[in-house]
Design an enzyme around this catalytic site. Structure first.
Site, PDB file in Angstrom:
ATOM      1  N   ASP A 288       0.834  -1.198   0.000  1.00  0.00           N
ATOM      2  CA  ASP A 288       0.000   0.000   0.000  1.00  0.00           C
ATOM      3  C   ASP A 288       0.872   1.252   0.000  1.00  0.00           C
ATOM      4  OD1 ASP A 288       0.856  -0.527   2.623  1.00  0.00           O
ATOM      5  OD2 ASP A 288      -1.146  -1.042   3.320  1.00  0.00           O
TER       6      ASP A 288
ATOM      7  N   ASN B  16      -7.968  -2.668  14.104  1.00  0.00           N
ATOM      8  CA  ASN B  16      -9.377  -2.835  13.721  1.00  0.00           C
ATOM      9  C   ASN B  16      -9.555  -4.004  12.743  1.00  0.00           C
ATOM     10  OD1 ASN B  16      -8.245  -1.836  11.399  1.00  0.00           O
ATOM     11  ND2 ASN B  16      -9.537  -0.005  11.271  1.00  0.00           N
TER      12      ASN B  16
ATOM     13  N   HIS C 112      -7.782  -4.466  10.002  1.00  0.00           N
ATOM     14  CA  HIS C 112      -7.461  -4.197   8.586  1.00  0.00           C
ATOM     15  C   HIS C 112      -6.267  -5.039   8.141  1.00  0.00           C
ATOM     16  CE1 HIS C 112      -4.776  -0.433   9.589  1.00  0.00           C
ATOM     17  NE2 HIS C 112      -4.001  -1.478   9.404  1.00  0.00           N
TER      18      HIS C 112
ATOM     19  N   GLU D 205      -9.867  -1.414   5.187  1.00  0.00           N
ATOM     20  CA  GLU D 205     -10.493  -1.125   6.465  1.00  0.00           C
ATOM     21  C   GLU D 205     -11.788  -1.942   6.606  1.00  0.00           C
ATOM     22  OE1 GLU D 205      -8.714   0.399   8.498  1.00  0.00           O
ATOM     23  OE2 GLU D 205      -8.047   2.390   7.888  1.00  0.00           O
TER      24      GLU D 205
HETATM   25  C1  F6R Z   1       1.356  -1.804   6.158  1.00  0.00           C
HETATM   26  C2  F6R Z   1      -0.054  -2.199   6.200  1.00  0.00           C
HETATM   27  C3  F6R Z   1      -0.834  -2.252   7.467  1.00  0.00           C
HETATM   28  C4  F6R Z   1      -0.024  -2.648   8.690  1.00  0.00           C
HETATM   29  C5  F6R Z   1      -0.902  -2.600   9.916  1.00  0.00           C
HETATM   30  C6  F6R Z   1      -0.120  -2.924  11.174  1.00  0.00           C
HETATM   31  O1  F6R Z   1       1.856  -1.885   4.846  1.00  0.00           O
HETATM   32  O2  F6R Z   1      -0.587  -2.469   5.182  1.00  0.00           O
HETATM   33  O3  F6R Z   1      -1.880  -3.172   7.316  1.00  0.00           O
HETATM   34  O4  F6R Z   1       0.499  -3.935   8.504  1.00  0.00           O
HETATM   35  O5  F6R Z   1      -1.459  -1.331  10.057  1.00  0.00           O
HETATM   36  O6  F6R Z   1       0.816  -1.922  11.390  1.00  0.00           O
HETATM   37  P1  F6R Z   1       1.959  -2.093  12.458  1.00  0.00           P
HETATM   38  O7  F6R Z   1       2.789  -3.236  12.015  1.00  0.00           O
HETATM   39  O8  F6R Z   1       2.718  -0.802  12.434  1.00  0.00           O
HETATM   40  O9  F6R Z   1       1.279  -2.359  13.759  1.00  0.00           O
END
Ligand code: F6R
Length: 255
Positions: free
Chosen positions: A63, A132, A134, A139
Site C-alpha cells: 500500500d 481494527n 485491517h 479497512e
Molecule cells: C502496512 C499495512 C498495514 C499494517 C498494519 C499494522 O503496509 O498495510 O496493514 O500492517 O497497520 O501496522 P503495524 O505493524 O505498524 O502495527
C-alpha cells in the site's frame, strides 16, 4: 494454517526471515509482497543477515498513502527503499510501490493490480494486522474480493500511524491499497503479529467469523497461511487454532 508462537517480536522476525530465505533459495526470482509499518521490520532486519542471493528477487509494496509529496520520508515508497530495498540489496527497478502522487490514483491502483498479475503474481505476501482488523489498508467493510484501489483511512488507523508523523493531522486521509481479493491471490500469506494490543484482533481474525467487519478474517479462506506471532499477540488464540510446526529454534508448539 500454521502458527508459530515465539517469545519476542525480534524472534518473529527470525522465524519469518527463515521462511522467506527458504522460499528465495528454492525460487531465486521469487516475487515478494512487502508490508510496511512496524511489524515486519524485524523480518527485514533478520533477512539481511541471511546469505541468500537477492539479485533476482522482486517485490510489490502492499500500500501507499495518497497525497504525500514525492520523497516524503514516511511515504511507503521511501520506507520500502530504506527498510527493504537498500537493506536487502534488492534491485530498485524490481521493487514497485503504488503511485500515491498520481494525478489519477484510481487509475494508478488499477495499473498496480495489473502489474502484479503481469509479474505472475506474488509468491509470499508479508502482512501485518491493524487494531481494527485491517489487512493492508483494507479497512472494516472492505469487500472480501476487493481489488487494488483508493481507500479512505479510518481515524483509528490514522491515529495508529500518527507516530510516524510530527502531527496527527499530517497523516494522509487516503491511500492506495492492494485489495483483499488481490492479497488472496498471493500463493503464500505470511502474517506477522506482535504485542498484547493485537491479541484480541488476532483471535477475532483467526477464530471468529469470516466477515468484512474484520477484513483479516479472510485469511481463513486461504490455503497457505503462516502466522508468526509473539506470545503476547497469541495469548487469546483458541486452543487448536492451527497446526503448529516447530521448524525453528525458539518457536513453541501448542496453540
Ligand atoms: C502496512 C499495512 C498495514 C499494517 C498494519 C499494522 O503496509 O498495510 O496493514 O500492517 O497497520 O501496522 P503495524 O505493524 O505498524 O502495527
Amino acid at each position: 494454517m500454521e502458527i508459530f508462537v515465539v517469545p519476542t517480536a525480534s524472534a518473529t522476525g527470525s522465524v519469518a526471515a527463515g521462511i522467506l530465505a527458504a522460499v528465495i533459495r528454492s525460487k531465486p526470482d521469487a516475487v515478494l509482497g512487502l508490508a510496511t509499518g512496524g511489524s515486519p521490520l524485524p523480518i527485514y532486519a533478520a533477512l539481511a543477515g541471511h546469505t541468500v542471493d537477492m539479485s533476482r528477487v522482486s517485490g510489490f509494496a502492499l500500500d501507499e498513502y495518497v497525497g504525500l509529496p514525492a520523497g516524503h520520508p514516511e511515504s511507503y515508497a521511501e520506507v520500502v527503499r530504506r527498510e527493504v530495498t537498500e537493506r536487502l540489496q534488492l534491485d530498485p527497478a524490481k521493487v514497485a510501490v503504488p503511485d500515491g502522487s498520481a494525478a489519477d490514483p484510481e487509475r494508478a491502483a488499477a495499473d498496480y493490480d495489473a502489474a502484479i498479475r503481469a509479474a505472475g503474481g506474488i509468491d509470499v505476501q508479508i502482512l501485518g494486522i491493524g487494531h481494527n482488523g485491517h489487512l493492508a489498508f483494507n479497512e472494516p467493510g472492505s469487500a472480501l474480493d476487493s481489488r487494488t484501489r483508493v481507500e479512505v483511512l479510518t481515524e483509528r488507523t490514522r491515529a495508529a500511524n500518527a507516530r510516524y508523523f510530527s502531527t496527527a493531522e499530517e497523516v494522509p486521509l487516503r491511500c492506495i491499497t492492494q485489495g483483499l481479493g488481490t492479497i488472496m491471490e498471493a500463493r503464500h500469506l505470511l502474517l506477522v503479529v506482535n504485542g498484547v494490543d493485537k491479541a484480541g484482533i488476532l483471535a477475532a481474525a483467526l477464530n471468529g467469523p469470516v466477515t468484512a467487519d474484520c477484513p483479516a478474517s479472510v485469511l481463513q479462506r486461504h490455503p497457505h497461511v503462516t502466522v508468526v506471532a509473539d506470545e503476547a499477540a497469541a495469548s487469546q488464540l483458541a486452543p487448536g487454532s492451527g497446526r503448529v510446526a516447530v521448524r525453528v529454534a525458539g518457536a513453541r508448539a501448542g496453540v
